[in-house]
Design a protein around this motif. Structure first.
Motif, PDB file in Angstrom:
ATOM      1  N   ILE A 131       0.846  -1.197   0.000  1.00  0.00           N
ATOM      2  CA  ILE A 131       0.000   0.000   0.000  1.00  0.00           C
ATOM      3  C   ILE A 131       0.879   1.244   0.000  1.00  0.00           C
ATOM      4  N   MET A 146       2.209   3.795  -3.294  1.00  0.00           N
ATOM      5  CA  MET A 146       3.163   3.666  -4.401  1.00  0.00           C
ATOM      6  C   MET A 146       3.915   4.966  -4.619  1.00  0.00           C
ATOM      7  N   ASN A 190       7.688   7.003  -3.449  1.00  0.00           N
ATOM      8  CA  ASN A 190       9.090   6.677  -3.700  1.00  0.00           C
ATOM      9  C   ASN A 190       9.454   5.299  -3.176  1.00  0.00           C
ATOM     10  N   GLY A 213       7.448   2.824  -2.011  1.00  0.00           N
ATOM     11  CA  GLY A 213       6.594   1.763  -2.550  1.00  0.00           C
ATOM     12  C   GLY A 213       7.030   1.343  -3.943  1.00  0.00           C
ATOM     13  N   LYS A 268      -1.440   7.622  -9.749  1.00  0.00           N
ATOM     14  CA  LYS A 268      -0.500   6.503  -9.622  1.00  0.00           C
ATOM     15  C   LYS A 268      -1.135   5.165  -9.948  1.00  0.00           C
ATOM     16  N   MET A 310      -7.850   2.156  -3.664  1.00  0.00           N
ATOM     17  CA  MET A 310      -8.080   1.543  -2.363  1.00  0.00           C
ATOM     18  C   MET A 310      -9.433   0.833  -2.288  1.00  0.00           C
ATOM     19  N   ALA A 328       3.561   1.482   2.965  1.00  0.00           N
ATOM     20  CA  ALA A 328       4.506   2.547   2.593  1.00  0.00           C
ATOM     21  C   ALA A 328       3.748   3.828   2.282  1.00  0.00           C
ATOM     22  N   SER A 355      -1.270   8.800   7.389  1.00  0.00           N
ATOM     23  CA  SER A 355      -2.302   7.838   6.971  1.00  0.00           C
ATOM     24  C   SER A 355      -2.045   6.434   7.490  1.00  0.00           C
ATOM     25  N   GLU A 393      -4.636   4.662   9.935  1.00  0.00           N
ATOM     26  CA  GLU A 393      -5.934   4.459   9.283  1.00  0.00           C
ATOM     27  C   GLU A 393      -5.873   3.307   8.258  1.00  0.00           C
ATOM     28  N   PHE A 434       6.711   0.825   7.004  1.00  0.00           N
ATOM     29  CA  PHE A 434       7.824   1.747   6.757  1.00  0.00           C
ATOM     30  C   PHE A 434       7.577   3.134   7.320  1.00  0.00           C
ATOM     31  N   ALA A 435       6.361   3.430   7.686  1.00  0.00           N
ATOM     32  CA  ALA A 435       6.084   4.757   8.252  1.00  0.00           C
ATOM     33  C   ALA A 435       6.610   4.818   9.682  1.00  0.00           C
ATOM     34  N   LEU A 476      14.053   3.506   8.878  1.00  0.00           N
ATOM     35  CA  LEU A 476      15.372   3.709   8.283  1.00  0.00           C
ATOM     36  C   LEU A 476      16.123   4.865   8.924  1.00  0.00           C
ATOM     37  N   LEU A 478      15.603   6.641  -1.353  1.00  0.00           N
ATOM     38  CA  LEU A 478      16.264   7.149  -0.143  1.00  0.00           C
ATOM     39  C   LEU A 478      16.707   8.597  -0.320  1.00  0.00           C
ATOM     40  N   TYR A 504      14.082  11.049   0.397  1.00  0.00           N
ATOM     41  CA  TYR A 504      13.425  10.970   1.711  1.00  0.00           C
ATOM     42  C   TYR A 504      13.809  12.158   2.570  1.00  0.00           C
TER      43      TYR A 504
HETATM   44  N1  LIG Z   1      11.325   7.311   0.612  1.00  0.00           N
HETATM   45  C1  LIG Z   1      12.099   6.711   1.498  1.00  0.00           C
HETATM   46  O1  LIG Z   1      13.281   6.429   1.229  1.00  0.00           O
HETATM   47  C2  LIG Z   1      11.581   6.325   2.836  1.00  0.00           C
HETATM   48  C3  LIG Z   1      12.493   5.848   3.756  1.00  0.00           C
HETATM   49  C4  LIG Z   1      12.057   5.442   5.006  1.00  0.00           C
HETATM   50  C5  LIG Z   1      10.716   5.555   5.308  1.00  0.00           C
HETATM   51  N2  LIG Z   1       9.846   6.031   4.431  1.00  0.00           N
HETATM   52  C6  LIG Z   1       8.445   6.101   4.839  1.00  0.00           C
HETATM   53  O2  LIG Z   1       7.663   5.386   3.919  1.00  0.00           O
HETATM   54  C7  LIG Z   1       6.434   6.041   3.721  1.00  0.00           C
HETATM   55  C8  LIG Z   1       6.294   6.402   2.276  1.00  0.00           C
HETATM   56  O3  LIG Z   1       7.404   7.212   1.919  1.00  0.00           O
HETATM   57  P1  LIG Z   1       7.568   7.778   0.475  1.00  0.00           P
HETATM   58  O4  LIG Z   1       8.840   8.488   0.422  1.00  0.00           O
HETATM   59  O5  LIG Z   1       7.308   6.695  -0.515  1.00  0.00           O
HETATM   60  O6  LIG Z   1       6.369   8.851   0.444  1.00  0.00           O
HETATM   61  P2  LIG Z   1       5.562   9.327  -0.826  1.00  0.00           P
HETATM   62  O7  LIG Z   1       4.824  10.544  -0.408  1.00  0.00           O
HETATM   63  O8  LIG Z   1       6.455   9.382  -1.997  1.00  0.00           O
HETATM   64  O9  LIG Z   1       4.510   8.170  -1.083  1.00  0.00           O
HETATM   65  C9  LIG Z   1       3.391   7.951  -0.324  1.00  0.00           C
HETATM   66  C10 LIG Z   1       2.326   7.336  -1.221  1.00  0.00           C
HETATM   67  O10 LIG Z   1       1.216   6.933  -0.429  1.00  0.00           O
HETATM   68  C11 LIG Z   1       0.024   7.333  -1.082  1.00  0.00           C
HETATM   69  N3  LIG Z   1      -1.022   7.509  -0.064  1.00  0.00           N
HETATM   70  C12 LIG Z   1      -1.204   8.542   0.763  1.00  0.00           C
HETATM   71  N4  LIG Z   1      -2.251   8.321   1.577  1.00  0.00           N
HETATM   72  C13 LIG Z   1      -2.734   7.125   1.245  1.00  0.00           C
HETATM   73  C14 LIG Z   1      -3.826   6.351   1.727  1.00  0.00           C
HETATM   74  N5  LIG Z   1      -4.597   6.777   2.723  1.00  0.00           N
HETATM   75  N6  LIG Z   1      -4.049   5.162   1.150  1.00  0.00           N
HETATM   76  C15 LIG Z   1      -3.262   4.728   0.153  1.00  0.00           C
HETATM   77  N7  LIG Z   1      -2.233   5.407  -0.339  1.00  0.00           N
HETATM   78  C16 LIG Z   1      -1.973   6.595   0.196  1.00  0.00           C
HETATM   79  C17 LIG Z   1       0.373   8.604  -1.799  1.00  0.00           C
HETATM   80  O11 LIG Z   1      -0.505   8.830  -2.881  1.00  0.00           O
HETATM   81  C18 LIG Z   1       1.792   8.319  -2.248  1.00  0.00           C
HETATM   82  O12 LIG Z   1       1.843   7.727  -3.509  1.00  0.00           O
HETATM   83  C19 LIG Z   1       6.456   7.259   4.619  1.00  0.00           C
HETATM   84  O13 LIG Z   1       5.797   6.972   5.812  1.00  0.00           O
HETATM   85  C20 LIG Z   1       7.909   7.496   4.854  1.00  0.00           C
HETATM   86  O14 LIG Z   1       8.147   8.114   6.098  1.00  0.00           O
HETATM   87  C21 LIG Z   1      10.242   6.417   3.193  1.00  0.00           C
END
Ligand SMILES: NC(=O)c1ccc[n+]([C@@H]2O[C@H](COP(=O)([O-])OP(=O)(O)OC[C@H]3O[C@@H](n4cnc5c(N)ncnc54)[C@H](O)[C@@H]3O)[C@@H](O)[C@H]2O)c1
Ligand SMILES: NC(=O)c1ccc[n+]([C@@H]2O[C@H](COP(=O)([O-])OP(=O)(O)OC[C@H]3O[C@@H](n4cnc5c(N)ncnc54)[C@H](O)[C@@H]3O)[C@@H](O)[C@H]2O)c1
Lengths: 227, 227
Positions: free
Chosen positions: A91, A93, A95, A97, A123, A135, A153, A158, A161, A177-178, A195, B100, B103
């Motif tokens: 869940i 998609m 960066n 995901g 997406k 969803m 992810a 969110s 929820e 991952f959150a 991370l 990463l 992030y």
């Molecule tokens: N990018 C990283 O390298 C990284 C590293 C460690 C942790 N994280 C964690 O992973 C999570 C995602 O990070 P990211 O960088 O991919 O963020 P992002 O904002 O690029 O992606 C989040 C995705 O979730 C979707 N989304 C938002 N609310 C939603 C919902 N209610 N239901 C379904 N989809 C939903 C968004 O449309 C978006 O595509 C975050 O919690 C972040 O803290 C990311």
DNA sequence: CTTTTTTTGTGATTTGTTTCACATCAATTC
DNA sequence: GAATTGATGTGAAACAAATCACAAAAAAAG
């Protein structure tokens, strides 16, 4: 005060992962037979510990003959339930995901991401070979593929929820991952991958290492922070 | 047989991360003061454990008054050396590296990825705001920014070779995403993040959970697999 | 075929971690 | 302002994990 939840991922299980990584490597190098001390040397644990761990998981070797690497790997496959396929949903998609959805090692180890989901219609199209759904189709897909494990992810805000929703639909384990502590019933497995914390703990130990000037205090040194 | 390397990431340190995550959340909710049992309830450890952990890191509260959340967070910042900035390099700008590099939480916590590197000339252009350099500039950048910690996100096959290079240039700690056991001198900190293992351990416990039918065997249940 | 060597497997022991129990302190009540 | 209440902080006790030590087995050597 009594503890309600407890840590139960055993150190021994973590080390089994380590041994396996090592065995895979040795196998690639053409090795067919290992002794407890082979694994010990490679991993930094003691040979006694290797044998104790094996004994806990009922893995038996041959007196004087060590362990057959293939038999060992097979038994480990069993431990990790990798005889059958495990269907997974992902869940979020964004960066992270997207990177995960493109990671081929999951499938190589029989963990198939059968579908991914995102709230953002933008997406919701095929990327990386795995379909991205809205969803609203979550329950349907979980039911159809008998999914029990999810990768979460989505943004922190969110995460709770979405986790609640997943659990309502029958998901029993989540890799999250959150960086938030999800509140869930104790019969759901949550594995938080944070991370930032991983990076910070390296920084912590590097600073510590720099303080023991001249590397005098060998007590403080170590190679790998986890087993 | 003697153990050469040892596990030294203490459980207490891991729990400090957990407490902090919790404190951050509580602070956002407007809470200013916590008691050991507040943290205990939120995290699933006992209140005794919380106090023992604090005592190990010399964190003192007020008798009957609990702990001031801001003071607590400040002390934790100190523990994690977050007063000063920490410069990081990231090697491998593939799927994982790209995610990463985008992030934002790292920078929010004073961990700045000052540069990224890739062997592929095709990837050596600005993406995500952080420059992508060729490997030939690695030493120069590490020296210039006094980098001590690296994130390694290259394919397994290259991980050892790149790690060796990093260490040669003065890197003392590595967060390694490649699922290989790096062989390094014991005065280098390696933190292996193996996402396959993380997923597999969830599957392991979910299967276990499904076997204890009717959830009779409560001994086996738990909420979070790590502290 | 007997002895020696080598390695496993596991109780006994040691070491480390968590929980318990309570003295201590400070705020609140009477 | 004495008594009570509700928290912390920390040794002592209980529990858990790792190491030790050695018997048992099997292969190899004699
Ligand atoms: N990018 C990283 O390298 C990284 C590293 C460690 C942790 N994280 C964690 O992973 C999570 C995602 O990070 P990211 O960088 O991919 O963020 P992002 O904002 O690029 O992606 C989040 C995705 O979730 C979707 N989304 C938002 N609310 C939603 C919902 N209610 N239901 C379904 N989809 C939903 C968004 O449309 C978006 O595509 C975050 O919690 C972040 O803290 C990311
Ligand atoms: N993608 C994921 O979700 C994921 C998850 C867990 C672990 N990993 C691991 O992380 C690592 C990277 O995964 P990925 O999916 O990003 O792979 P990828 O192939 O997309 O990216 C690897 C990058 O490293 C670069 N590279 C190769 N050799 C190099 C070298 N010697 N020096 C510098 N750069 C070099 C490549 O050009 C490429 O850009 C792998 O070891 C993988 O197993 C990835």
């Amino acid at each position: 005060m009594k503890q309600i939840t407890k840590k139960v991922i055993k150190n021994s299980l973590k080390r089994i992962f380590l041994y396996r990584a090592c065995l895979v490597k040795l196998k690639l190098m053409g090795v067919e037979k290992v002794f407890s001390y082979t694994l010990a040397n490679e991993t930094g644990v003691t040979s006694d510990q290797v044998r104790k761990d094996f004994s806990e998981f009922n893995i038996k070797g041959n007196k004087r003959g060590g362990y057959d690497i293939n038999v060992l790997l097979e038994k480990m496959e069993k431990i990790f339930h990798r005889s059958k396929d495990n269907n997974i949903v992902l869940i979020g998609m964004g960066n992270m995901g997207l990177a995960l959805s493109k990671y081929s090692k999951f499938a190589q180890r029989n963990m198939n991401i059968v579908a991914t989901f995102d709230i953002d219609p933008f997406k919701q199209k095929l990327r990386s070979g795995i379909p991205v759904y809205s969803m609203s189709r979550l329950k349907e897909i979980i039911d159809r593929f008998g999914v029990k494990v999810a990768i979460l992810a989505v943004p922190e805000i969110s995460a709770q929820e979405v986790a609640d929703e997943l659990i309502r639909y029958g998901i029993m384990g989540i890799v999250n991952f959150a960086p938030v502590l999800l509140k869930v019933s104790p019969d759901v497995i949550i594995n938080n991958v944070n991370l930032c914390d991983e990076l910070e703990s390296v920084i912590y130990y590097v600073h510590k290492l720099m303080k023991v000037d001249g590397l005098k205090n060998l007590e403080l040194l170590y190679r790998d922070m986890k087993y």
